[in-house]
Design an enzyme around this catalytic site. Sequence first.
Site, mmCIF file in Angstrom:
data_model
loop_
_atom_site.group_PDB
_atom_site.id
_atom_site.type_symbol
_atom_site.label_atom_id
_atom_site.label_comp_id
_atom_site.label_asym_id
_atom_site.label_seq_id
_atom_site.Cartn_x
_atom_site.Cartn_y
_atom_site.Cartn_z
ATOM 1 N N PHE A 1 0.816 -1.215 0.000
ATOM 2 C CA PHE A 1 0.000 0.000 0.000
ATOM 3 C C PHE A 1 0.855 1.272 0.000
ATOM 4 C CE2 PHE A 1 -2.798 -3.017 2.247
ATOM 5 C CZ PHE A 1 -4.056 -2.741 1.716
ATOM 6 N N GLU B 1 2.920 7.821 -1.740
ATOM 7 C CA GLU B 1 2.392 9.178 -1.658
ATOM 8 C C GLU B 1 1.085 9.110 -2.449
ATOM 9 O OE1 GLU B 1 3.287 11.845 -0.021
ATOM 10 O OE2 GLU B 1 5.036 10.866 0.857
ATOM 11 N N THR C 1 8.999 7.538 -3.650
ATOM 12 C CA THR C 1 8.222 6.551 -2.882
ATOM 13 C C THR C 1 7.503 5.561 -3.791
ATOM 14 O OG1 THR C 1 7.882 8.156 -1.127
ATOM 15 C CG2 THR C 1 6.351 6.305 -1.201
ATOM 16 N N THR D 1 -4.343 1.951 -8.633
ATOM 17 C CA THR D 1 -5.448 2.914 -8.715
ATOM 18 C C THR D 1 -6.022 2.973 -10.123
ATOM 19 O OG1 THR D 1 -5.946 5.272 -8.636
ATOM 20 C CG2 THR D 1 -3.653 4.707 -9.037
ATOM 21 N N ASP D 2 -7.313 3.300 -10.211
ATOM 22 C CA ASP D 2 -7.939 3.489 -11.530
ATOM 23 C C ASP D 2 -7.395 4.729 -12.240
ATOM 24 O OD1 ASP D 2 -9.147 5.467 -9.982
ATOM 25 O OD2 ASP D 2 -11.210 4.888 -10.446
ATOM 26 N N GLU D 3 -6.706 5.611 -11.500
ATOM 27 C CA GLU D 3 -6.221 6.850 -12.128
ATOM 28 C C GLU D 3 -5.177 6.581 -13.203
ATOM 29 O OE1 GLU D 3 -5.442 10.248 -9.750
ATOM 30 O OE2 GLU D 3 -7.121 9.849 -8.409
ATOM 31 N N TYR E 1 1.076 11.996 -9.731
ATOM 32 C CA TYR E 1 0.697 10.853 -8.887
ATOM 33 C C TYR E 1 0.369 9.638 -9.748
ATOM 34 C CZ TYR E 1 -2.514 7.744 -6.395
ATOM 35 O OH TYR E 1 -3.145 6.622 -5.895
ATOM 36 N N LYS F 1 2.207 5.940 -10.187
ATOM 37 C CA LYS F 1 1.531 4.664 -9.905
ATOM 38 C C LYS F 1 1.537 3.759 -11.160
ATOM 39 C CE LYS F 1 -0.529 3.516 -6.653
ATOM 40 N NZ LYS F 1 -0.143 2.747 -5.434
ATOM 41 N N VAL G 1 -15.075 23.464 -3.498
ATOM 42 C CA VAL G 1 -15.360 22.536 -4.609
ATOM 43 C C VAL G 1 -14.576 22.997 -5.838
ATOM 44 C CG1 VAL G 1 -17.184 21.699 -6.144
ATOM 45 C CG2 VAL G 1 -17.631 21.978 -3.689
HETATM 46 P P1 NAD Z 1 -2.320 7.183 2.716
HETATM 47 O O1 NAD Z 1 -1.637 8.386 2.169
HETATM 48 O O2 NAD Z 1 -3.421 7.334 3.682
HETATM 49 O O3 NAD Z 1 -1.241 6.231 3.416
HETATM 50 C C1 NAD Z 1 0.029 5.995 2.884
HETATM 51 C C2 NAD Z 1 0.868 5.284 3.939
HETATM 52 O O4 NAD Z 1 2.135 4.958 3.365
HETATM 53 C C3 NAD Z 1 1.157 6.155 5.179
HETATM 54 O O5 NAD Z 1 0.985 5.399 6.353
HETATM 55 C C4 NAD Z 1 2.620 6.547 4.997
HETATM 56 O O6 NAD Z 1 3.298 6.766 6.228
HETATM 57 C C5 NAD Z 1 3.169 5.326 4.269
HETATM 58 N N1 NAD Z 1 4.367 5.640 3.506
HETATM 59 C C6 NAD Z 1 4.519 6.643 2.581
HETATM 60 N N2 NAD Z 1 5.788 6.628 2.117
HETATM 61 C C7 NAD Z 1 6.416 5.589 2.729
HETATM 62 C C8 NAD Z 1 7.732 5.060 2.648
HETATM 63 N N3 NAD Z 1 8.669 5.616 1.851
HETATM 64 N N4 NAD Z 1 8.047 3.997 3.422
HETATM 65 C C9 NAD Z 1 7.133 3.439 4.245
HETATM 66 N N5 NAD Z 1 5.880 3.908 4.377
HETATM 67 C C10 NAD Z 1 5.524 4.968 3.611
HETATM 68 O O7 NAD Z 1 -2.771 6.338 1.452
HETATM 69 P P2 NAD Z 1 -4.113 5.519 1.182
HETATM 70 O O8 NAD Z 1 -5.153 6.434 0.725
HETATM 71 O O9 NAD Z 1 -4.330 4.615 2.331
HETATM 72 O O10 NAD Z 1 -3.659 4.673 -0.105
HETATM 73 C C11 NAD Z 1 -2.956 3.439 0.056
HETATM 74 C C12 NAD Z 1 -2.650 2.868 -1.310
HETATM 75 O O11 NAD Z 1 -3.859 2.652 -2.023
HETATM 76 C C13 NAD Z 1 -1.799 3.768 -2.188
HETATM 77 O O12 NAD Z 1 -0.889 2.945 -2.884
HETATM 78 C C14 NAD Z 1 -2.789 4.412 -3.153
HETATM 79 O O13 NAD Z 1 -2.167 4.721 -4.371
HETATM 80 C C15 NAD Z 1 -3.790 3.282 -3.311
HETATM 81 N N6 NAD Z 1 -5.169 3.695 -3.628
HETATM 82 C C16 NAD Z 1 -5.804 4.626 -2.865
HETATM 83 C C17 NAD Z 1 -7.136 4.964 -3.139
HETATM 84 C C18 NAD Z 1 -7.880 5.989 -2.310
HETATM 85 O O14 NAD Z 1 -9.000 6.353 -2.659
HETATM 86 N N7 NAD Z 1 -7.318 6.475 -1.199
HETATM 87 C C19 NAD Z 1 -7.779 4.357 -4.216
HETATM 88 C C20 NAD Z 1 -7.086 3.428 -5.000
HETATM 89 C C21 NAD Z 1 -5.784 3.095 -4.675
HETATM 90 O O1 DAU Z 2 -9.417 7.046 -7.997
HETATM 91 C C1 DAU Z 2 -8.556 6.572 -7.003
HETATM 92 C C2 DAU Z 2 -7.802 7.734 -6.395
HETATM 93 O O2 DAU Z 2 -8.750 8.460 -5.621
HETATM 94 C C3 DAU Z 2 -6.618 7.300 -5.533
HETATM 95 O O3 DAU Z 2 -5.669 6.665 -6.343
HETATM 96 C C4 DAU Z 2 -5.996 8.504 -4.832
HETATM 97 O O4 DAU Z 2 -4.975 8.075 -3.946
HETATM 98 C C5 DAU Z 2 -7.075 9.222 -4.040
HETATM 99 O O5 DAU Z 2 -6.536 10.389 -3.447
HETATM 100 C C6 DAU Z 2 -8.253 9.585 -4.930
HETATM 101 O O6 DAU Z 2 -7.878 10.605 -5.900
HETATM 102 P P1 DAU Z 2 -8.829 11.857 -6.239
HETATM 103 O O7 DAU Z 2 -7.992 12.936 -6.757
HETATM 104 O O8 DAU Z 2 -10.002 11.441 -7.032
HETATM 105 O O9 DAU Z 2 -9.346 12.188 -4.725
HETATM 106 P P2 DAU Z 2 -9.592 13.559 -3.955
HETATM 107 O O10 DAU Z 2 -10.284 13.208 -2.685
HETATM 108 O O11 DAU Z 2 -8.361 14.379 -3.865
HETATM 109 O O12 DAU Z 2 -10.598 14.297 -4.917
HETATM 110 C C7 DAU Z 2 -11.867 13.737 -5.249
HETATM 111 C C8 DAU Z 2 -12.572 14.700 -6.182
HETATM 112 O O13 DAU Z 2 -12.918 15.867 -5.433
HETATM 113 C C9 DAU Z 2 -11.704 15.180 -7.324
HETATM 114 O O14 DAU Z 2 -12.502 15.345 -8.492
HETATM 115 C C10 DAU Z 2 -11.194 16.543 -6.858
HETATM 116 C C11 DAU Z 2 -12.328 17.050 -5.980
HETATM 117 N N1 DAU Z 2 -11.913 17.893 -4.835
HETATM 118 C C12 DAU Z 2 -10.942 17.442 -4.016
HETATM 119 C C13 DAU Z 2 -10.552 18.192 -2.939
HETATM 120 C C14 DAU Z 2 -9.440 17.710 -2.018
HETATM 121 C C15 DAU Z 2 -12.569 19.089 -4.606
HETATM 122 O O15 DAU Z 2 -13.476 19.492 -5.348
HETATM 123 N N2 DAU Z 2 -12.179 19.835 -3.521
HETATM 124 C C16 DAU Z 2 -11.186 19.440 -2.685
HETATM 125 O O16 DAU Z 2 -10.859 20.194 -1.731
#
Ligand code: NAD
Ligand code: DAU
Length: 349
Positions: free
Chosen positions: A94, A97, A113, A138-140, A163, A167, A219
Amino acid sequence: MQDTLMNKDEFSPKCVLVTGGAGFIGSNFIRYVLANSDDIRVINVDCLTYAGNLENLADIAEDKRYLFVKRDICETDEIIEVCRENGVDCIVHFAAESHVDRSITGPGEFIRTNVQGTLSMLQVARAAGDLRFLQVGTDEVYGTLGETGLFTEQTPLDPHSPYSASKASADHLVSAFGTTYGLPVLITRCSNNYGPYQFPEKMVPLMINNARHDKPLPVYGKGDNVRDWLYVEDHCSAIWTVLRNGEDGRVYNIGGNSEKQNIEVVRAILRHLDKKEDLITYVKDRPGHDFRYAIDASRIHTELGWEPSISFEDGLAKTIEWYLNNPTWLDHVVSGAYQKYYNEMYAGR
Ligand code: NAD
Ligand code: DAU
């Protein structure tokens, strides 16, 4: 635990090394595995960046099946040793960044990272005995959609932000280790998660936190961008399914069948909190903002029997309730460095 179609070759982990387990999804995943098994051990390797928080794991910190190791994923040799000492048989990766906006203002750390760090963990997996390796993607990486269509596993990678580019690079490295060295690799690509313990830089917790303080809800653009929302526990059950039943070398999309425009999500949060819509403030858009993500998750459904179990309405209600019931957690994470981040990202936007 989510039932899966039984696979005669099911992999039964005994000791899972989770990277980034102190973050949002990682901490939920560790809790999910411990709650749904009796004898599986979990090792959490995390260097505790701004997004890593051991308070996310306070309730399981004393569990004898759990071990926290404070290490950076780039510390290859030290983590190989951790694997050998503990009999690790698989890695769920997981650590990353994870915030798109931060990647726009500072891409360098994302390459270190997400690309270097993934390479390091793949080297760990090889050196520690060709461990099963699940890359949490991620789907991104697929780029953006227009009004129609869905991302499938065959959609070409076309990342737009630093980002998603980092990925996508990581996914390519994972596939290359499968093809070149025969490492048993799996890649999942998931849509937007929401739920407990998410850091309030991401949209859902940021809006909840601002609304509870009657602060403006920023927004981006017109608020018409679309994301497919998945409750975090459903993501955890999907990863667990793929780890045990997925086919080596295969990619699995994971989605929530829950497309929403951002503005719909923000309005739903305000309704739940009984706050007025005049808190909504439209601000300058994110550069290169992907318009729409939507997932075709039929492969994981038909091949492995997984589907999401929590509707967006229920998941959002549970999420808001969790944040309201955990004000101390929220107050801690929004103190100090968060305020500086918030001002830099939003002041005058
Ligand atoms: P997050 O930012 O909440 O957590 C990331 C974690 O990784 C933290 O605990 C951080 O301390 C650790 N980390 C960062 N750099 C590190 C390093 N160099 N060594 C060791 N630990 C390190 O992230 P999240 O939202 O929980 O996402 C986790 C994974 O899921 C990511 O790979 C992200 O790309 C993927 N993902 C996230 C989402 C989402 O919606 N959040 C969706 C799809 C995929
Ligand atoms: O799709 C999976 C991804 O979803 C993960 O890989 C990423 O780690 C995760 O951060 C997330 O990415 P998004 O960029 O979609 O998430 P975020 O919550 O930053 O933004 C969601 C949507 O909301 C996006 O269209 C941007 C918008 N947004 C976001 C923020 C932070 C706003 O309008 N206002 C805001 O302040």
